[in-house]
Design a protein around this motif. Structure first.
Motif, mmCIF file in Angstrom:
data_model
loop_
_atom_site.group_PDB
_atom_site.id
_atom_site.type_symbol
_atom_site.label_atom_id
_atom_site.label_comp_id
_atom_site.label_asym_id
_atom_site.label_seq_id
_atom_site.Cartn_x
_atom_site.Cartn_y
_atom_site.Cartn_z
ATOM 1 N N ILE A 42 0.836 -1.204 0.000
ATOM 2 C CA ILE A 42 0.000 0.000 0.000
ATOM 3 C C ILE A 42 0.869 1.252 0.000
ATOM 4 O O ILE A 42 0.617 2.207 -0.737
ATOM 5 N N ALA A 43 1.914 1.273 0.823
ATOM 6 C CA ALA A 43 2.778 2.455 0.897
ATOM 7 C C ALA A 43 3.475 2.722 -0.436
ATOM 8 O O ALA A 43 3.561 3.875 -0.880
ATOM 9 N N ALA A 150 6.234 16.546 -6.980
ATOM 10 C CA ALA A 150 5.684 15.187 -7.004
ATOM 11 C C ALA A 150 6.525 14.244 -6.157
ATOM 12 O O ALA A 150 5.983 13.423 -5.399
ATOM 13 N N PHE A 151 7.832 14.367 -6.231
ATOM 14 C CA PHE A 151 8.707 13.493 -5.457
ATOM 15 C C PHE A 151 8.582 13.776 -3.953
ATOM 16 O O PHE A 151 8.489 12.842 -3.149
ATOM 17 N N ILE A 152 8.555 15.048 -3.578
ATOM 18 C CA ILE A 152 8.453 15.400 -2.155
ATOM 19 C C ILE A 152 7.148 14.891 -1.568
ATOM 20 O O ILE A 152 7.125 14.275 -0.500
ATOM 21 N N PHE A 153 6.031 15.139 -2.263
ATOM 22 C CA PHE A 153 4.743 14.692 -1.744
ATOM 23 C C PHE A 153 4.624 13.166 -1.763
ATOM 24 O O PHE A 153 3.994 12.576 -0.888
ATOM 25 N N ALA A 154 5.222 12.519 -2.760
ATOM 26 C CA ALA A 154 5.182 11.052 -2.803
ATOM 27 C C ALA A 154 5.935 10.461 -1.616
ATOM 28 O O ALA A 154 5.450 9.532 -0.966
ATOM 29 N N VAL A 155 7.105 11.006 -1.302
ATOM 30 C CA VAL A 155 7.873 10.533 -0.146
ATOM 31 C C VAL A 155 7.111 10.831 1.141
ATOM 32 O O VAL A 155 7.031 9.982 2.042
ATOM 33 N N LEU A 156 6.529 12.015 1.234
ATOM 34 C CA LEU A 156 5.769 12.388 2.424
ATOM 35 C C LEU A 156 4.571 11.459 2.635
ATOM 36 O O LEU A 156 4.374 10.925 3.734
ATOM 37 N N VAL A 160 3.932 8.822 5.687
ATOM 38 C CA VAL A 160 2.719 8.940 6.506
ATOM 39 C C VAL A 160 1.916 7.640 6.451
ATOM 40 O O VAL A 160 1.372 7.196 7.469
ATOM 41 N N THR A 161 1.846 7.015 5.293
ATOM 42 C CA THR A 161 1.129 5.740 5.167
ATOM 43 C C THR A 161 1.759 4.667 6.047
ATOM 44 O O THR A 161 1.045 3.945 6.756
ATOM 45 N N LEU A 162 3.078 4.567 6.008
ATOM 46 C CA LEU A 162 3.756 3.585 6.857
ATOM 47 C C LEU A 162 3.513 3.866 8.337
ATOM 48 O O LEU A 162 3.252 2.949 9.127
ATOM 49 N N ARG A 166 1.307 1.480 10.887
ATOM 50 C CA ARG A 166 1.938 0.950 12.097
ATOM 51 C C ARG A 166 1.135 1.339 13.342
ATOM 52 O O ARG A 166 0.944 0.514 14.242
ATOM 53 N N LEU A 167 0.668 2.580 13.399
ATOM 54 C CA LEU A 167 -0.137 3.022 14.539
ATOM 55 C C LEU A 167 -1.439 2.241 14.646
ATOM 56 O O LEU A 167 -1.881 1.905 15.746
ATOM 57 N N SER A 168 -2.049 1.910 13.504
ATOM 58 C CA SER A 168 -3.298 1.140 13.550
ATOM 59 C C SER A 168 -3.046 -0.282 14.047
ATOM 60 O O SER A 168 -3.867 -0.848 14.769
ATOM 61 N N VAL A 169 -1.897 -0.846 13.690
ATOM 62 C CA VAL A 169 -1.552 -2.180 14.176
ATOM 63 C C VAL A 169 -1.287 -2.135 15.684
ATOM 64 O O VAL A 169 -1.768 -2.997 16.425
#
Length: 180
Positions: A42-43, A150-156, A160-162, A166-169
């Motif tokens: 997903i990330a 695009a690269f900055i927001f993709a990395v961000l 955030v997804t990771l 992790r927080l949901s787990v």
């Protein structure tokens, strides 16, 4: 947990595989890894979808699908993020890209008339199939800024997804431990 939410929210494998876009991918559209839901899949799909979703290029969904198949990441999430650039968000995306571009090339921020002029030149160039004049000094600022943005927001968004996954787990583990 995030995985159960995504499994109920995402369209089925058969429904997405029947889309015309997916027919272009052939047997790669049936690869089970592009339908798999886990934190890394997903990330990475968020990264790919955000990167190409922020680039206002024609057929960015094709690029997202192609890269999702190459890197074997979740295809529906990547394609969902293709909607990042839409008529409501295109102006802020281009403005921010110009801002990034001016910082890269150390020039003053350009005004609205200059931006509209460049966009008109690019539109005229595309409509005439590559014939026409483009002031590349401003176009290079926009294009460089778009890729950096695009690269900055993709990395961000990837990060955030990771973190959120992790927080949901962790929350699910704590909830399960407190119920015993």
């Amino acid at each position: 947990m995030a995985k159960q939410f995504l499994q109920t929210w995402l369209p089925s494998h058969d429904k997405v595989a029947s889309l015309k876009l997916m027919r272009l991918l052939g047997k790669h559209a049936l690869n089970p890894l592009i339908w798999y839901i886990n934190r890394h899949s997903i990330a990475k799909a968020v990264f790919i979808g955000t990167f190409f979703g922020l680039l206002p290029i024609p057929f960015h969904s094709v690029f997202i699908a192609l890269f999702a198949c190459i890197f074997e990441v979740n295809l529906p999430i990547g394609l969902t993020l293709a909607w990042l650039s839409n008529p409501l968000t295109i102006v802020p995306i281009i403005y921010l890209a110009f801002w990034f571009g001016t910082k890269i090339y150390h020039v003053n921020m350009i005004n609205k008339d200059m931006i509209l002029g460049v966009l008109h030149q690019i539109e005229h160039w595309i409509m005439n199939f590559g014939h026409g004049h483009i002031d590349f000094s401003l176009a290079k600022i926009l294009i460089s800024g778009l890729f950096i943005e695009a690269f900055i927001f993709a990395v961000l968004f990837y990060t955030v997804t990771l973190i959120l996954w992790r927080l949901s787990v962790i929350r699910a583990w704590n909830k399960r431990n407190h119920s015993f």
